[in-house]
Design a protein around this motif. Sequence first.
Motif, PDB file in Angstrom:
ATOM      1  N   THR B  93      39.504  84.888  94.539  1.00 16.68           N
ATOM      2  CA  THR B  93      39.373  86.329  94.356  1.00 16.68           C
ATOM      3  C   THR B  93      38.303  86.855  95.296  1.00 16.68           C
ATOM      4  N   SER B  94      38.622  87.975  95.942  1.00 19.81           N
ATOM      5  CA  SER B  94      37.689  88.509  96.929  1.00 19.81           C
ATOM      6  C   SER B  94      36.823  89.592  96.291  1.00 19.81           C
ATOM      7  N   TYR B  95      35.552  89.595  96.657  1.00 19.76           N
ATOM      8  CA  TYR B  95      34.646  90.634  96.195  1.00 19.76           C
ATOM      9  C   TYR B  95      34.573  91.681  97.291  1.00 19.76           C
ATOM     10  N   VAL B  96      34.866  92.931  96.968  1.00 17.62           N
ATOM     11  CA  VAL B  96      34.924  93.982  97.985  1.00 17.62           C
ATOM     12  C   VAL B  96      33.878  95.040  97.673  1.00 17.62           C
ATOM     13  N   THR B  97      33.140  95.424  98.692  1.00 19.07           N
ATOM     14  CA  THR B  97      32.134  96.468  98.488  1.00 19.07           C
ATOM     15  C   THR B  97      31.906  97.216  99.793  1.00 19.07           C
ATOM     16  N   ASP B  98      31.280  98.374  99.699  1.00 13.57           N
ATOM     17  CA  ASP B  98      30.881  99.099 100.897  1.00 13.57           C
ATOM     18  C   ASP B  98      29.374  98.958 101.049  1.00 13.57           C
ATOM     19  N   LEU B  99      28.971  98.255 102.094  1.00 19.36           N
ATOM     20  CA  LEU B  99      27.540  98.080 102.333  1.00 19.36           C
ATOM     21  C   LEU B  99      26.992  99.343 102.989  1.00 19.36           C
ATOM     22  N   GLN B 100      25.918  99.915 102.411  1.00 23.48           N
ATOM     23  CA  GLN B 100      25.310 101.111 102.996  1.00 23.48           C
ATOM     24  C   GLN B 100      24.321 100.696 104.073  1.00 23.48           C
ATOM     25  N   LEU B 101      24.493 101.260 105.240  1.00 24.01           N
ATOM     26  CA  LEU B 101      23.579 100.972 106.342  1.00 24.01           C
ATOM     27  C   LEU B 101      22.715 102.208 106.570  1.00 24.01           C
ATOM     28  N   PRO B 102      21.587 102.052 107.257  1.00 23.38           N
ATOM     29  CA  PRO B 102      20.783 103.230 107.583  1.00 23.38           C
ATOM     30  C   PRO B 102      21.573 104.213 108.441  1.00 23.38           C
ATOM     31  N   LEU B 103      21.154 105.457 108.475  1.00 22.94           N
ATOM     32  CA  LEU B 103      21.778 106.541 109.226  1.00 22.94           C
ATOM     33  C   LEU B 103      23.151 106.888 108.675  1.00 22.94           C
ATOM     34  N   GLY B 104      23.356 106.648 107.385  1.00 24.30           N
ATOM     35  CA  GLY B 104      24.571 107.105 106.744  1.00 24.30           C
ATOM     36  C   GLY B 104      25.821 106.308 107.059  1.00 24.30           C
ATOM     37  N   ALA B 105      25.683 105.226 107.819  1.00 21.77           N
ATOM     38  CA  ALA B 105      26.861 104.419 108.114  1.00 21.77           C
ATOM     39  C   ALA B 105      27.136 103.464 106.957  1.00 21.77           C
ATOM     40  N   SER B 106      28.387 103.039 106.864  1.00 26.52           N
ATOM     41  CA  SER B 106      28.674 102.040 105.844  1.00 26.52           C
ATOM     42  C   SER B 106      29.692 101.048 106.394  1.00 26.52           C
ATOM     43  N   VAL B 107      29.638  99.822 105.872  1.00 24.55           N
ATOM     44  CA  VAL B 107      30.546  98.776 106.323  1.00 24.55           C
ATOM     45  C   VAL B 107      31.351  98.296 105.132  1.00 24.55           C
ATOM     46  N   HIS B 108      32.660  98.289 105.309  1.00 23.00           N
ATOM     47  CA  HIS B 108      33.528  97.764 104.260  1.00 23.00           C
ATOM     48  C   HIS B 108      33.460  96.251 104.331  1.00 23.00           C
ATOM     49  N   PHE B 109      32.961  95.639 103.252  1.00 25.67           N
ATOM     50  CA  PHE B 109      32.749  94.195 103.302  1.00 25.67           C
ATOM     51  C   PHE B 109      33.569  93.515 102.216  1.00 25.67           C
ATOM     52  N   ALA B 110      34.276  92.439 102.601  1.00 22.21           N
ATOM     53  CA  ALA B 110      35.002  91.646 101.592  1.00 22.21           C
ATOM     54  C   ALA B 110      34.564  90.200 101.729  1.00 22.21           C
TER      55      ALA B 110
END
Lengths: 536, 140
Positions: B93-110
């Motif tokens: 099972t994969s854990y999926v989240t959106d990592l918040q980066l500085p300057l309002g960017a975000s990375v979709h991480f699984a």
Amino acid sequence: MINHQIILFMAIPLAAGLISVTTAKNLFLSRLIGCVSLGGMVTMGVILLWLSHRDDVIYVSQLGNWQAPFGISIIFDSLSGLLITAASTVALGAYIHSFDMLEPDIERRYYHPLIQLLIFGVNLSFLTGDLFNLFVAFEIMLLASYALLTLGGTRKQLTQAYKYVLLNLLASTIFVMTAGMVYGMFGTLNMADLARIVHEIQADPDRELPTGFTALSITLLLVFGLKGAFFPLWFWLPDTYYTCPISIAGLFGGVLTKVGVYSVARTFPLIFAVGEGSQLIILIIAVASAFTMFLGVLGAVSQHEIRRILSIHVISQIGYMMFGIAIMTGWALAGCVFFMIHNMVVKCALFLCCGAMEKHAGTDDLDRLGGLLKRDVFLAVLFFIAALSLVGLPPLSGFFGKLVIIREGWPYYWGTLSIVGLLTGSLTLLSMLKIWGYGFWNPTPKAHPIRTDAPTVKRNLKAAYTGIVFLVGTALFLGFAAEPVCQVALRAGEQLEDPVPYISAVLRIDPDVLRVSLEAPAAPQVTLSAAAEASP
Amino acid sequence: MTSLILQTASKLIVPLALLFAAYMTLKGHNAPGGGFIGGLCFAVTLILLRMGVGPEVFNRMVPLHPRVLVFVGLAVAFLTGLVPLLMGYPFLTSYVTDLQLPLGASVHFASALFFDVGVLLVVVGTSVGMILRLSQEVEA
């Protein structure tokens, strides 16, 4: 929740295989890891079987949490459970036996990881609920078996392995193509979903199964027949098992062909023997089973080397299992399942005995053997028990499976097949008595005296004896404590006969809702989403 | 056998190809690509490098035998599957989240990414291992 833990049947051998890659140079550690892994799976198999039987559940795990028709389901029901437990038991016995039979050099050539990988593939094929994943499992199993067949790399082995690889590649190609066509036809490869669709179409008088469905079924039968060595497709088996190290031959003879039979037992009553083509398919299976039984045993009687007798015998016994599948009643399928696990254990035990006999005499040619009764009474007793179990003398384990199958076949027009089965049984007795007579009972032939020193040989066979005793003990258990095993086998038979519990467990549809849509012709179609809402 | 042209060109191509391999691997979550394709790109890059600089230099640059990569990759992929099992979810099972980066960017991480990395390592190990073995026989 036990559901997700069934993946351990794959995770344990994979982990053990990975670890034993790093310990390949250290024989003791590798062996220990292998034994722990196989022993653990046997224990876990027994416990889970008992639990699932007591609570009357089917354990289902959806890999990656992707729900059923879309992801890959791993399903542990009575059939899978019994076969996994039996396969792990056989593997454990053959594995312990191999410590005495293989040269240390060969063992260091990744023998231990390969065995674990083989068991990984075997367990996956027993557990998977997806047609394509079944193909993947076959491939894993076959890759490991290619490497195991050529361990040692003698010329004879390579020649045979070449044919084996070629043939299996052909079968795999056909399998993938068929799976692709099944997907094209139904839009799913999940066995439970396929079964639901096929049964729904079958129940509805306005709809028809797609053209070519019967052809696909027969193609699949061809593939499984090649793996399982049914009548016209068994030519590869005797030579292949003849050449490889004896413990590995025992493991292969016990387990690999049964994976083919299992695939038929799983997919045909569930999916591919439904509909108007079923008469034809059952007829093919029945005729093939008669020929497999009878020609197999004739081949065995005609041979004069123990390995060849046992190898060809594997085929003959496959015939009985096919016979059980062809009758396709709950009892017959139960008998087939019981016979399968009995045969796995006993057949492997006989191969292992053959290995010990070879160590004494240096050959498996019956003309050169003799007098083993005096040299090694213990081995003689073990062989005797295993041989009579194979023949099916009550109260030994072979009796119950055969009894159920033949009795179940008797009242229908399968009567002819039952007679063939009985005849095959007596010829089996003949071939086993041949090994017993020439090998153990007769005095050593004067022209070929045995030169090895009996006490030394016996001392060097401790692990081999442990393996044989373990398997013969299991066979005795199957015979004398047949009741609990039969109960589980009966449940397996019922589950095969009635697809509703299986489908509802995998697709999480309420069984009653499902039964309505599968059985009553005039009922409105139940879609997946509607059924999901209806289920609690 | 090394040629000056290939040597010079590989200096340019190898970093780009490695970047492309990484891009393919990361992109594969919801689009064509993934560990297998990324691994193949990676392997091709390594083979190109070996053709450019020659076997001796290559062996110094990549001291690991590819066989090790197969093992490590399998282990990584396997452990990725095992972690959710220990936490009570189905295997893999994969854990999926959106990592918040500085300057309002975000990375979709699984967490399936680790599985992909494992696949990548296995593919690199297998294909480079096979090609090395073949070329050893040709060169010998």
